[in-house]
Design a protein around this motif. Structure first.
Motif, PDB file in Angstrom:
ATOM      1  N   TYR A 269       0.864  -1.279  -0.049  1.00 15.32           N
ATOM      2  CA  TYR A 269      -0.199   0.065   0.043  1.00 15.32           C
ATOM      3  C   TYR A 269       0.805   1.504  -0.100  1.00 15.32           C
ATOM      4  N   ARG A 270       1.995   1.491   0.921  1.00 12.31           N
ATOM      5  CA  ARG A 270       2.977   2.628   0.846  1.00 12.31           C
ATOM      6  C   ARG A 270       3.621   2.700   0.263  1.00 12.31           C
ATOM      7  N   SER A 271       4.171   1.479  -1.192  1.00  8.13           N
ATOM      8  CA  SER A 271       4.414   1.609  -2.130  1.00  8.13           C
ATOM      9  C   SER A 271       4.068   2.382  -3.675  1.00  8.13           C
ATOM     10  N   ARG A 272       2.727   2.198  -3.327  1.00  8.67           N
ATOM     11  CA  ARG A 272       1.704   2.475  -4.550  1.00  8.67           C
ATOM     12  C   ARG A 272       1.068   3.885  -4.397  1.00  8.67           C
ATOM     13  N   GLY A 273       1.488   4.381  -3.120  1.00  9.23           N
ATOM     14  CA  GLY A 273       1.769   5.674  -3.149  1.00  9.23           C
ATOM     15  C   GLY A 273       0.763   5.923  -1.605  1.00  9.23           C
ATOM     16  N   GLY A 274       0.585   4.856  -0.990  1.00 10.42           N
ATOM     17  CA  GLY A 274      -0.454   5.197   0.075  1.00 10.42           C
ATOM     18  C   GLY A 274      -0.123   5.854   1.366  1.00 10.42           C
ATOM     19  N   ARG A 275      -0.748   6.471   2.096  1.00 10.55           N
ATOM     20  CA  ARG A 275      -0.632   6.947   3.913  1.00 10.55           C
ATOM     21  C   ARG A 275       0.254   5.936   4.308  1.00 10.55           C
ATOM     22  N   ASP A 276       1.063   5.967   5.254  1.00  2.00           N
ATOM     23  CA  ASP A 276       1.481   5.843   6.502  1.00  2.00           C
ATOM     24  C   ASP A 276       2.131   6.151   7.048  1.00  2.00           C
ATOM     25  N   PRO A 277       1.127   6.459   8.239  1.00  8.87           N
ATOM     26  CA  PRO A 277       0.723   6.737   9.574  1.00  8.87           C
ATOM     27  C   PRO A 277       1.672   6.271  10.391  1.00  8.87           C
ATOM     28  N   ALA A 278       1.797   7.314  11.463  1.00  6.53           N
ATOM     29  CA  ALA A 278       1.976   6.981  12.602  1.00  6.53           C
ATOM     30  C   ALA A 278       0.878   6.543  13.251  1.00  6.53           C
ATOM     31  N   HIS A 279       1.173   5.791  14.866  1.00  6.77           N
ATOM     32  CA  HIS A 279      -0.072   5.388  15.442  1.00  6.77           C
ATOM     33  C   HIS A 279      -1.256   4.520  14.822  1.00  6.77           C
TER      34      HIS A 279
END
Length: 334
Positions: A269-279
């Motif tokens: 998901y992150r590699s496809r431009g998705g968010r990577d939130p803390a918490h």
């Protein structure tokens, strides 16, 4: 369902598309809104309507489902074509809409995926995540959905909304619900950038075509504008729940050989431009709390004889495991 009345309405709403409806059958598998295949002997469509009785005033809004799918047509996010929306209860007894019948498989069980082999299963799960990232990349304003929901305060409102749903559906003592609600309310993080939230994204809400590609995302009843990370968290909570219950009460497709692990889902998901939130633990806790509230609402309706179809007898057994998943996620803060 009065098929003649429905056919008359459809013919008037979409001349040249709607026809004489000869059949209607409930499509099994859903536990909330009711989905039917309707046909005239030559063509088939899909009809969606709310469940029977005891629903939140803001839930199961057919107009919202219809609007978001109509808006996403042409964006590259796969959705069924929409044909007509009816807000007149007198036609079939509730609001409903009619959409395209898309050919594809909503894989629910690991046993259905396993014969495809690990390589194909991995491809399907990769594309499932890619499609979610593509949805979250759509700018709501550019597709006419700027007013589809309020992004500000979304996470706070989600905690309150699902708390209200649990209270409205209470038929037994659930001590873990109060503990989880308190932890969620006290740990709401800063939100990620707003986007279109599906609200119930999982493999069996995506029709997969013969080439292992997503042909259509379905079941948009909880779609809104908000924090898209909630979709990712819900996808992973479904994955955790499947390990606890198997395929009897909830989809266990994620346990099929080749399906991405939780870490692989997040990384893809992150590699496809998705968010990577803390918490992220908060998001997982909220997803588990939301599912617990939904399950308890279905359990409540079933106890009162207001569900249609099979598979509801044991649904209430999922509530407490979901609450425990939520508590563990928050305390660990993945």
């Amino acid at each position: 369902m009065d098929l003649k009345r429905l056919a008359d309405w459809f013919s008037a709403a979409r001349p040249g598309v709607g026809g004489r409806l000869l059949s209607a059958r409930l499509i099994p598998g859903g536990k909330s809104n009711l989905t039917y295949e309707v046909g005239d002997g030559e063509r088939s469509w899909v009809l969606r309507r709310p469940p029977l009785g005891h629903i939140l005033d803001t839930a199961h809004d057919m107009g919202r489902e219809y609007r978001v799918m109509s808006a996403l047509a042409g964006t590259g996010v796969p959705v069924p074509a929409t044909y007509a929306l009816c807000t007149d209860d007198s036609v079939i007894g509730a609001p409903f809409y009619i959409m395209e019948k898309v050919e594809g498989t909503p894989f629910r069980n690991a046993a259905d995926l396993a014969p495809l082999g690990p390589e194909r299963v991995r491809t399907i799960s990769l594309r499932l995540v890619d499609t979610l990232a593509a949805l979250h990349d759509v700018d709501p304003a550019t597709v006419g959905l700027a007013d589809f929901g309020r992004a500000d305060g979304f996470l706070d409102r989600q905690v309150r909304r699902w708390s209200a749903q649990l209270e409205a559906s209470r038929s037994r003592d659930l001590p873990a619900a109060g503990e989880l609600r308190g932890l969620l309310a006290s740990q709401v993080p800063a939100q990620s950038a707003p986007g279109i939230v599906h609200g119930d994204y999982r493999l069996d809400n995506v029709l997969v075509d013969r080439n292992d590609r997503p042909a259509a995302i379905i079941d948009w009843e909880m779609a809104t504008i908000g924090d898209p990370v909630t979709d990712l968290a819900l996808l992973i909570v479904y994955q955790r729940l499947s390990r606890l219950t198997g395929g009897d009460l909830v989809s266990d497709a994620a346990s099929a050989p080749g399906y991405l692990t939780e870490d692989e889902v997040r990384n893809r998901y992150r590699s496809r431009g998705g968010r990577d939130p803390a918490h992220f633990g908060f998001y997982l806790g909220l997803a588990a709390y939301k599912l617990a509230a939904i399950v308890e609402g279905i359990h409540y309706r079933h106890l009162r004889g207001r569900t249609v179809g099979a598979g509801f007898d044991g649904i209430g057994a999922l509530t407490e495991p979901l609450l425990e998943i939520g508590l563990a996620s928050l305390k660990k803060d993945d």
